[in-house]
Design an enzyme around this catalytic site. Structure first.
Site, PDB file in Angstrom:
ATOM      1  N   PHE A 152       0.842  -1.204   0.000  1.00  0.00           N
ATOM      2  CA  PHE A 152       0.000   0.000   0.000  1.00  0.00           C
ATOM      3  C   PHE A 152       0.878   1.256   0.000  1.00  0.00           C
ATOM      4  O   PHE A 152       0.552   2.253   0.632  1.00  0.00           O
ATOM      5  CB  PHE A 152      -0.935  -0.010   1.225  1.00  0.00           C
ATOM      6  N   LEU A 153       2.026   1.161  -0.695  1.00  0.00           N
ATOM      7  CA  LEU A 153       2.973   2.276  -0.686  1.00  0.00           C
ATOM      8  C   LEU A 153       2.527   3.382  -1.625  1.00  0.00           C
ATOM      9  O   LEU A 153       2.118   3.122  -2.744  1.00  0.00           O
ATOM     10  CB  LEU A 153       4.360   1.794  -1.144  1.00  0.00           C
ATOM     11  N   ASN A 208      -7.634   1.169  -3.426  1.00  0.00           N
ATOM     12  CA  ASN A 208      -7.313   2.189  -4.429  1.00  0.00           C
ATOM     13  C   ASN A 208      -8.583   2.762  -5.069  1.00  0.00           C
ATOM     14  O   ASN A 208      -8.673   3.962  -5.316  1.00  0.00           O
ATOM     15  CB  ASN A 208      -6.383   1.611  -5.505  1.00  0.00           C
ATOM     16  N   CYS A 260      -1.168   3.937 -10.591  1.00  0.00           N
ATOM     17  CA  CYS A 260      -1.955   2.934  -9.855  1.00  0.00           C
ATOM     18  C   CYS A 260      -3.465   3.158  -9.931  1.00  0.00           C
ATOM     19  O   CYS A 260      -4.198   2.267 -10.366  1.00  0.00           O
ATOM     20  CB  CYS A 260      -1.513   2.921  -8.398  1.00  0.00           C
ATOM     21  N   LYS A 263      -5.208   2.551 -13.431  1.00  0.00           N
ATOM     22  CA  LYS A 263      -5.176   1.154 -13.916  1.00  0.00           C
ATOM     23  C   LYS A 263      -5.957   0.240 -12.973  1.00  0.00           C
ATOM     24  O   LYS A 263      -6.638  -0.687 -13.422  1.00  0.00           O
ATOM     25  CB  LYS A 263      -3.735   0.681 -14.109  1.00  0.00           C
ATOM     26  N   ARG A 328       3.312   9.516 -15.452  1.00  0.00           N
ATOM     27  CA  ARG A 328       2.352   8.535 -15.978  1.00  0.00           C
ATOM     28  C   ARG A 328       0.926   8.923 -15.583  1.00  0.00           C
ATOM     29  O   ARG A 328       0.647   9.175 -14.416  1.00  0.00           O
ATOM     30  CB  ARG A 328       2.686   7.131 -15.444  1.00  0.00           C
TER      31      ARG A 328
HETATM   32  C1  UGA Z   1      -1.780   4.973  -4.549  1.00  0.00           C
HETATM   33  C2  UGA Z   1      -2.323   4.585  -3.157  1.00  0.00           C
HETATM   34  O1  UGA Z   1      -2.508   5.775  -2.377  1.00  0.00           O
HETATM   35  C3  UGA Z   1      -1.314   3.671  -2.431  1.00  0.00           C
HETATM   36  O2  UGA Z   1      -1.861   3.265  -1.180  1.00  0.00           O
HETATM   37  C4  UGA Z   1      -1.078   2.442  -3.312  1.00  0.00           C
HETATM   38  O3  UGA Z   1      -0.148   1.545  -2.710  1.00  0.00           O
HETATM   39  C5  UGA Z   1      -0.527   2.903  -4.649  1.00  0.00           C
HETATM   40  O4  UGA Z   1      -1.491   3.771  -5.284  1.00  0.00           O
HETATM   41  C6  UGA Z   1      -0.289   1.682  -5.501  1.00  0.00           C
HETATM   42  O5  UGA Z   1      -1.256   1.013  -5.856  1.00  0.00           O
HETATM   43  O6  UGA Z   1       0.888   1.311  -5.733  1.00  0.00           O
HETATM   44  P1  UGA Z   1      -0.038   6.755  -5.481  1.00  0.00           P
HETATM   45  O7  UGA Z   1      -0.345   6.241  -6.853  1.00  0.00           O
HETATM   46  O8  UGA Z   1       1.385   6.989  -5.096  1.00  0.00           O
HETATM   47  O9  UGA Z   1      -0.616   5.745  -4.361  1.00  0.00           O
HETATM   48  O10 UGA Z   1      -0.818   8.130  -5.390  1.00  0.00           O
HETATM   49  P2  UGA Z   1      -1.805   8.812  -4.323  1.00  0.00           P
HETATM   50  O11 UGA Z   1      -1.036   9.519  -3.287  1.00  0.00           O
HETATM   51  O12 UGA Z   1      -2.821   7.833  -3.894  1.00  0.00           O
HETATM   52  O13 UGA Z   1      -2.512   9.888  -5.278  1.00  0.00           O
HETATM   53  C7  UGA Z   1      -3.299   9.455  -6.387  1.00  0.00           C
HETATM   54  C8  UGA Z   1      -3.876  10.618  -7.137  1.00  0.00           C
HETATM   55  O14 UGA Z   1      -4.929  11.225  -6.392  1.00  0.00           O
HETATM   56  C9  UGA Z   1      -2.893  11.727  -7.444  1.00  0.00           C
HETATM   57  O15 UGA Z   1      -3.093  12.182  -8.758  1.00  0.00           O
HETATM   58  C10 UGA Z   1      -3.231  12.790  -6.424  1.00  0.00           C
HETATM   59  O16 UGA Z   1      -2.889  14.087  -6.807  1.00  0.00           O
HETATM   60  C11 UGA Z   1      -4.731  12.623  -6.323  1.00  0.00           C
HETATM   61  N1  UGA Z   1      -5.282  13.151  -5.057  1.00  0.00           N
HETATM   62  C12 UGA Z   1      -4.982  12.545  -3.881  1.00  0.00           C
HETATM   63  C13 UGA Z   1      -6.114  14.257  -5.082  1.00  0.00           C
HETATM   64  O17 UGA Z   1      -6.398  14.831  -6.145  1.00  0.00           O
HETATM   65  N2  UGA Z   1      -6.630  14.708  -3.899  1.00  0.00           N
HETATM   66  C14 UGA Z   1      -6.349  14.120  -2.712  1.00  0.00           C
HETATM   67  O18 UGA Z   1      -6.856  14.597  -1.664  1.00  0.00           O
HETATM   68  C15 UGA Z   1      -5.490  13.018  -2.707  1.00  0.00           C
END
Ligand code: UGA
Length: 443
Positions: A152-153, A208, A260, A263, A328
């Site tokens: 869950f990183l 996710n 993540c 997809k 990406r």
């Molecule tokens: C996400 C999950 O948060 C991780 O727990 C998971 O392990 C990971 O996918 C994975 O499957 O490997 P990540 O892709 O690093 O992590 O990105 P997030 O921090 O979750 O952000 C995702 C998107 O949501 C970003 O574009 C971010 O800007 C957006 N976001 C997030 C918002 O627009 N508002 C928010 O309040 C939070």
């Protein structure tokens, strides 16, 4: 960790999950061999060069090698004496939206003749329900238990998330294998949930997809705030104080992206439809997300008087979120593509994206100085939540910008400071648009 608990661990894949897992497990005292097919990457890692932007990762990689607990190889045969092997391989979206498991499958076939008797194989990659069971068939090694242990990183927080997880999930029907894998994480303070294999696989997608729905919800809510004259920041602050909701993932923006969430939501939708279920709620969240970049474009259009053709736009933030250079499925780039399609001329800066020559950014001229972005820009649009943008000298930016409109699509700036510098300011989800007379127009 005492040395008797130190295990011989193999990690397949040196991407952000694999490398973080390898470095952190070495940090916990295990002897780790990390294998990747990319010879150049392996050669760099051996010299301690880490190309991914992850706070603390390079230090752990260097320390692991110095202590003789971390080694990088290109051949899977190096894992012949491993007690546990973690699969940290890419599972990109196939054209149909399903997860493409070809890499996982080919590695499994190769591992069949490599793994030591009694070894435990751990799937960390995000894989559709049923993959762990299918992996057992492909591996054809009844003496090797396979445990689903999804990660869950978050990118940009991977080391901290690995060392301080909210939970450790072990999907298996084999209690001995579960104990074996749980011991790997003995040094961590987190609840260990042993569940069925299908549940563990689904839990990762479910998490996710829930995060994606949360952000889509807040983005829709932001639109409603604008129409009703409410302020999304005040609304979400109020919502977040409810423990059942929490403050996290309530920030509106140009949409969710990255390697993540897009997809995994699409794979979950496909997985649901395969078993005859239309996951309407999730489908709506994906649809809302696809529409979000054009809402930001509309704000930019309005900020420069209704036209975009030939308009110079300065872009702050190109990656899919702050703190990473990962482009990406970046919603920021979805916005820039729409802007250039309408004839806008774009200069962009992102503290984590090197300039120049980044192919993915299309027609955006990427520079390495945020003040260059402002030069002659009619509109400055903020697309990631980097705190660096708030700390910029907005007085200096105002003297460089031609006209002075700011669209803050992440609500990261201090509107008062930006307006005091002479800009007009439009946030996201705020009914009250700050459209003051600018220093330039006042002159
Ligand atoms: C996400 C999950 O948060 C991780 O727990 C998971 O392990 C990971 O996918 C994975 O499957 O490997 P990540 O892709 O690093 O992590 O990105 P997030 O921090 O979750 O952000 C995702 C998107 O949501 C970003 O574009 C971010 O800007 C957006 N976001 C997030 C918002 O627009 N508002 C928010 O309040 C939070």
């Amino acid at each position: 960790m005492d040395s008797s608990a130190s295990r011989r661990v193999g990690v397949v894949g040196a991407g952000y999950v694999g490398l973080t897992s390898a470095a952190c497990l070495a940090h916990l005292g295990h002897r780790v061999t990390c294998v990747d097919v990319d010879e150049r990457k392996v050669e760099q890692l051996r010299r301690g060069v880490v190309s991914i932007e992850e706070p603390g990762l390079a230090e752990l990689v260097t320390a692991g090698q110095q202590h003789g607990r971390l080694d990088f190889r290109t051949d899977l045969t190096a894992l012949g004496d491993a007690e546990l092997v973690l699969l940290c391989l890419p599972t990109p979206s196939a054209r149909c939206g399903d997860a493409d498991l070809s890499v996982v499958e080919s590695v499994l076939r190769e591992l069949t003749s490599v793994l030591a008797p009694g070894c435990v194989l751990i799937t960390k990659s995000t894989v559709p329900v049923g993959t762990t069971a299918r992996a057992a068939e492909l591996l054809a090694r009844p003496d090797v238990a396979i445990v689903s242990n999804p990660e869950f990183l978050r990118e940009g927080h991977a080391v901290a998330d690995f060392l301080h997880p909210d939970r450790i999930v072990l999907g298996t029907g084999d209690p001995a294998a579960a104990r074996n894998v749980a011991q790997l994480y003995d040094g961590l303070d987190a609840p260990v949930l042993t569940v069925g294999t299908a549940s563990a696989e689904l839990a990762k997608y479910a998490s996710n997809a829930f995060l994606a729905m949360k952000v889509s919800y807040v983005n829709e809510l932001a639109e409603l705030c604008e129409r009703l004259g409410a302020d999304i920041t005040e609304v979400t602050a109020t919502m977040g104080h409810d423990d059942r909701i929490g403050h996290a993932f309530l920030a509106p923006g140009p949409g969710w992206g990255g390697s993540c969430l897009p997809k995994d939501t699409s794979a979950l939708l496909n997985g649901a439809s395969t078993v005859g279920m239309d996951f309407e709620l999730l489908r709506a969240a994906v649809r809302a997300n696809a529409a979000q970049p054009s809402r930001v474009v509309e704000k930019v259009r309005r900020a420069c008087g209704g036209r975009l053709d030939g308009v110079r736009v300065g872009v702050l933030g190109l990656a899919f979120k702050a703190g990473t250079g990962d482009l990406r499925d970046s919603p920021a780039l979805a916005v820039t593509r729409l802007l250039t399609a309408e004839g806008a001329v774009l200069t962009g800066y992102d503290p984590c994206v090197p300039a120049p020559g980044v192919a993915e950014v299309g027609d955006v001229e990427v520079v390495d100085d945020p003040y260059v972005v402002a030069k002659a820009a009619e509109v400055i649009v903020v697309l990631t939540e980097s705190p660096q943008f708030r700390a910029l000298d907005w007085d200096q930016l105002a003297t460089l910008a031609e006209r002075a409109a700011v669209v803050d699509a992440r609500n990261v700036l201090d509107p008062g400071g930006v307006v005091a510098a002479g800009f007009s300011h439009v946030g996201i989800g705020t009914g009250a648009e700050r459209r003051v007379r600018t220093r330039h127009s006042a002159a």
